[in-house]
Design a protein around this motif. Structure first.
Motif, PDB file in Angstrom:
ATOM      1  N   ARG A 214     -34.084 -41.039  24.312  1.00  0.00           N
ATOM      2  CA  ARG A 214     -32.915 -40.741  23.484  1.00  0.00           C
ATOM      3  C   ARG A 214     -31.660 -41.197  24.205  1.00  0.00           C
ATOM      4  NH1 ARG A 214     -33.300 -36.209  19.483  1.00  0.00           N
ATOM      5  NH2 ARG A 214     -35.510 -35.905  19.216  1.00  0.00           N
TER       6      ARG A 214
ATOM      7  N   LYS B  54     -17.895 -38.605  21.735  1.00  0.00           N
ATOM      8  CA  LYS B  54     -18.149 -37.803  20.532  1.00  0.00           C
ATOM      9  C   LYS B  54     -16.832 -37.329  19.930  1.00  0.00           C
ATOM     10  CE  LYS B  54     -22.628 -35.830  21.784  1.00  0.00           C
ATOM     11  NZ  LYS B  54     -23.348 -34.579  22.039  1.00  0.00           N
TER      12      LYS B  54
ATOM     13  N   ILE C   1     -23.830 -46.589  16.523  1.00  0.00           N
ATOM     14  CA  ILE C   1     -24.528 -45.316  16.412  1.00  0.00           C
ATOM     15  C   ILE C   1     -24.976 -45.144  14.968  1.00  0.00           C
ATOM     16  CG2 ILE C   1     -24.287 -42.810  16.652  1.00  0.00           C
ATOM     17  CD1 ILE C   1     -22.045 -43.329  18.662  1.00  0.00           C
ATOM     18  N   ASN C   2     -26.124 -44.528  14.766  1.00  0.00           N
ATOM     19  CA  ASN C   2     -26.611 -44.235  13.430  1.00  0.00           C
ATOM     20  C   ASN C   2     -25.698 -43.181  12.799  1.00  0.00           C
ATOM     21  OD1 ASN C   2     -28.178 -42.804  11.320  1.00  0.00           O
ATOM     22  ND2 ASN C   2     -29.776 -44.257  11.925  1.00  0.00           N
TER      23      ASN C   2
ATOM     24  N   VAL D  25     -26.540 -39.477  13.105  1.00  0.00           N
ATOM     25  CA  VAL D  25     -26.199 -38.819  14.368  1.00  0.00           C
ATOM     26  C   VAL D  25     -24.777 -38.267  14.289  1.00  0.00           C
ATOM     27  CG1 VAL D  25     -25.846 -39.189  16.849  1.00  0.00           C
ATOM     28  CG2 VAL D  25     -27.791 -40.258  15.690  1.00  0.00           C
TER      29      VAL D  25
ATOM     30  N   LYS E  46     -24.630 -35.277  12.130  1.00  0.00           N
ATOM     31  CA  LYS E  46     -25.180 -34.129  12.855  1.00  0.00           C
ATOM     32  C   LYS E  46     -24.117 -33.544  13.794  1.00  0.00           C
ATOM     33  CE  LYS E  46     -28.896 -32.870  16.018  1.00  0.00           C
ATOM     34  NZ  LYS E  46     -30.038 -33.369  16.798  1.00  0.00           N
ATOM     35  N   TRP E  47     -23.388 -34.383  14.497  1.00  0.00           N
ATOM     36  CA  TRP E  47     -22.315 -33.897  15.378  1.00  0.00           C
ATOM     37  C   TRP E  47     -21.276 -33.132  14.569  1.00  0.00           C
ATOM     38  CZ3 TRP E  47     -21.129 -39.181  18.153  1.00  0.00           C
ATOM     39  CH2 TRP E  47     -22.189 -39.508  19.009  1.00  0.00           C
TER      40      TRP E  47
END
Length: 112
Positions: A9, A17, A40-41, A44, A47-48
């Protein structure tokens, strides 16, 4: 025997972030395009955002724009047309649509 590659990962620093989440909070921001620009996907980044409670940017509803329309041309109201046949006898009746109730009463009496 083939050994499968072990996927590792990727880890992202808190500063990156925070920078990405700040960009996503801007009006008219596209999470997908911001994530793509950082390699970045988008899932992701979403989700953050869920984890930190960062809301989606509020998109303003489009303003109401009145559009002038030409006056509506009202087609002539058709009449009620009834044709009755019994044997060789034929009767045609034209009744104004505005008096449809009276036409219905007349038909009820006629068909008794």
């Amino acid at each position: 025997m083939n050994e499968a590659k072990k996927k590792t990962r990727r880890r992202y620093g808190a500063e990156l972030k925070q920078q990405i989440l700040a960009q996503c909070a801007e009006p008219d921001a596209s999470v997908a395009s911001i994530a793509l620009s950082h390699g970045i996907n988008a899932n992701v980044v979403h989700k953050w955002r869920r984890q930190t409670g960062v809301p989606l940017p509020s998109l303003q509803a489009p303003a109401f724009v009145p559009v002038p329309l030409p006056p509506a041309a009202h087609p002539p109201v058709p009449d009620i047309r009834i044709e009755l046949r019994r044997g060789a006898t034929s009767v045609s009746v034209t009744w104004p649509l505005a008096a449809a109730e009276q036409c219905a009463l007349w038909m009820r009496e006629l068909l008794k």
